[in-house]
Design a protein around this motif. Structure first.
Motif, PDB file in Angstrom:
ATOM      1  N   GLY A 164      62.715  72.926  15.104  1.00 20.98           N
ATOM      2  CA  GLY A 164      63.247  73.132  13.772  1.00 20.98           C
ATOM      3  C   GLY A 164      62.988  74.528  13.274  1.00 20.98           C
ATOM      4  O   GLY A 164      62.147  75.256  13.821  1.00 20.98           O
ATOM      5  N   SER A 192      69.248  68.248   8.402  1.00 19.89           N
ATOM      6  CA  SER A 192      68.856  69.293   7.453  1.00 19.89           C
ATOM      7  C   SER A 192      68.534  68.650   6.119  1.00 19.89           C
ATOM      8  O   SER A 192      69.096  67.625   5.750  1.00 19.89           O
ATOM      9  N   CYS A 193      67.606  69.278   5.399  1.00 22.28           N
ATOM     10  CA  CYS A 193      67.191  68.701   4.119  1.00 22.28           C
ATOM     11  C   CYS A 193      68.213  69.053   3.036  1.00 22.28           C
ATOM     12  O   CYS A 193      68.954  70.016   3.163  1.00 22.28           O
ATOM     13  N   ALA A 218      61.806  65.969  14.680  1.00 28.96           N
ATOM     14  CA  ALA A 218      62.780  66.734  15.452  1.00 28.96           C
ATOM     15  C   ALA A 218      62.088  67.391  16.643  1.00 28.96           C
ATOM     16  O   ALA A 218      60.874  67.594  16.653  1.00 28.96           O
ATOM     17  N   ARG A 260      67.101  66.886  18.966  1.00 32.10           N
ATOM     18  CA  ARG A 260      67.327  66.939  17.522  1.00 32.10           C
ATOM     19  C   ARG A 260      66.785  68.264  16.975  1.00 32.10           C
ATOM     20  O   ARG A 260      65.648  68.627  17.251  1.00 32.10           O
ATOM     21  N   ALA A 306      60.135  68.281   9.553  1.00 35.04           N
ATOM     22  CA  ALA A 306      60.740  68.533  10.861  1.00 35.04           C
ATOM     23  C   ALA A 306      59.972  67.858  11.999  1.00 35.04           C
ATOM     24  O   ALA A 306      60.325  68.012  13.159  1.00 35.04           O
ATOM     25  N   ALA A 317      66.094  70.459  13.473  1.00 37.56           N
ATOM     26  CA  ALA A 317      65.948  70.350  12.021  1.00 37.56           C
ATOM     27  C   ALA A 317      66.119  71.723  11.371  1.00 37.56           C
ATOM     28  O   ALA A 317      65.624  72.727  11.887  1.00 37.56           O
TER      29      ALA A 317
END
Length: 351
Positions: free
Chosen positions: A313, A263-264, A310, A293, A307, A295
């Motif tokens: 996301g 995550s950002c 990933a 994965r 993303a 995101a």
């Protein structure tokens, strides 16, 4: 790589060493005498990904309880013995798959030999544990303080006592709460022995500090190819230890499986409760046995691009949410439907 050169040791129906996968351990914090509570916790830890479990055996009642506990669990059971050699013998007689002792705490040569003879009869591995906090006075003096060299010498001295008794089905653990000292000690001992190593940062601390110290320490050690089984020691629910150990191994590329959430960080563009959303996603994906994965992005401006690496996301902002697969926007929907949309995708991932 050191792990390829360590001996293989069988613990119950599992093996460590010789380049086999690194196994995750934890320790119960129930009273071992309370069979029901201990079994319940072990089953919960097993579901979380624990592969070897250790129980303290401070009383004869606890040693006897192991027999019943063993019948109700599916992972190998290690008995942790601190002082009384009779507990070690009783634990093995009642089904322990491995025992953990510090020969220095057990007492006389005869008492250590009695423990070793029982282990030899049943071919039960012994984990020889040395902790920097209980380093012998003469080694502290020799090395002018508690040092990595002193810890290693102490451990190898204990190992030699048992080897000289004709037994080498051993696992070594050298632990310190000093991360860099612990890492150095493992680098030194890996050059001096071929016994498998149980790795951990002891008394690492609370969930926050303990996780950081364990991740740094285990990361440095495991990245060098050192270590055959690990425990993350945390002051908290043992299930958190298992969760952290799995993520450390996955992050280093030593374990596959399980959804990874990226995550950002929050920034001025974030128009949603990104922290809350990321936490909800992390809790939700824990139940999916997928090696992917996910995101979680905080804005629809950079979300799709960030993303891209990933598998799937979500990005949200100002009431609008995006569902993103491999960097491509596949659905635009109201922000409050993002979580359900992601859940649906995960449930149908392999179809």
């Amino acid at each position: 790589m050191y792990r390829d050169h360590t001996k293989v040791v069988k613990i119950g129906d599992r093996v460590i060493g010789g380049g086999n996968p690194i196994l995750i351990q934890s320790m119960t914090n129930t009273r071992t005498e309370d069979v029901e509570a201990t079994v319940s916790q072990i089953r919960r830890l097993t579901a979380a990904g624990c592969e070897i479990i250790r129980c303290t055996v401070p009383t004869m009642e606890a040693a006897l309880a192991l027999k019943e506990i063993k019948k109700q669990i599916s992972i190998p059971l290690v008995a942790d013995i601190h002082f009384d050699y009779k507990m070690a013998i009783a634990a093995m007689e009642n089904g322990a798959d491995k025992i953990r002792i510090n020969p220095g705490n057990i007492g006389s040569y005869e008492r250590i030999k009695a423990v070793v003879d029982t282990a030899k009869e049943r071919n039960i591995p012994i984990r020889v544990g040395v902790n920097s906090g209980s380093l012998e006075k003469e080694l502290v003096e020799k090395y002018h303080g508690v040092t990595a060299e002193g810890i290693v010498e102490s451990a190898l001295d204990k190992v030699k006592i048992i080897e000289d008794m004709g037994y080498d089905n051993l696992v070594i653990s050298i632990k310190s709460s000093n991360v860099l000292m612990c890492a150095k000690a493992h680098e030194l001992i890996a050059q001096k022995t071929d016994h498998p190593l149980h790795v951990g940062i002891t008394e690492a601390g609370t969930l926050y500090s303990g996780n950081i110290k364990s991740a740094v320490g285990l990361g440095v050690i495991l990245y060098q190819g050192i270590g055959d089984t690990i425990r993350v020691s945390l002051t908290g629910d043992p299930a958190e230890e298992v969760k952290s150990a799995r993520l450390i191994l996955k992050t280093l590329g030593l374990r596959k499986g399980g959804v990874e959430v990226v995550s950002c960080p929050t920034c001025g563009r974030t128009k949603i409760d990104l922290i809350g959303l990321a936490n909800k996603v992390e809790a939700m994906v824990a139940n999916y046995p997928l090696d992917i994965r996910v995101a979680v992005m905080g804005c629809v401006v950079n979300g799709p691009g960030e993303a891209r690496e990933a598998d799937i996301g979500i990005a949200g902002g100002d009431g609008i949410g995006l569902l993103i697969k491999h960097g491509e926007i596949v659905q635009k929907l109201p922000e409050d439907q993002l979580l359900d949309a992601l859940r649906t995708e995960l449930e149908n991932w392999n179809e």
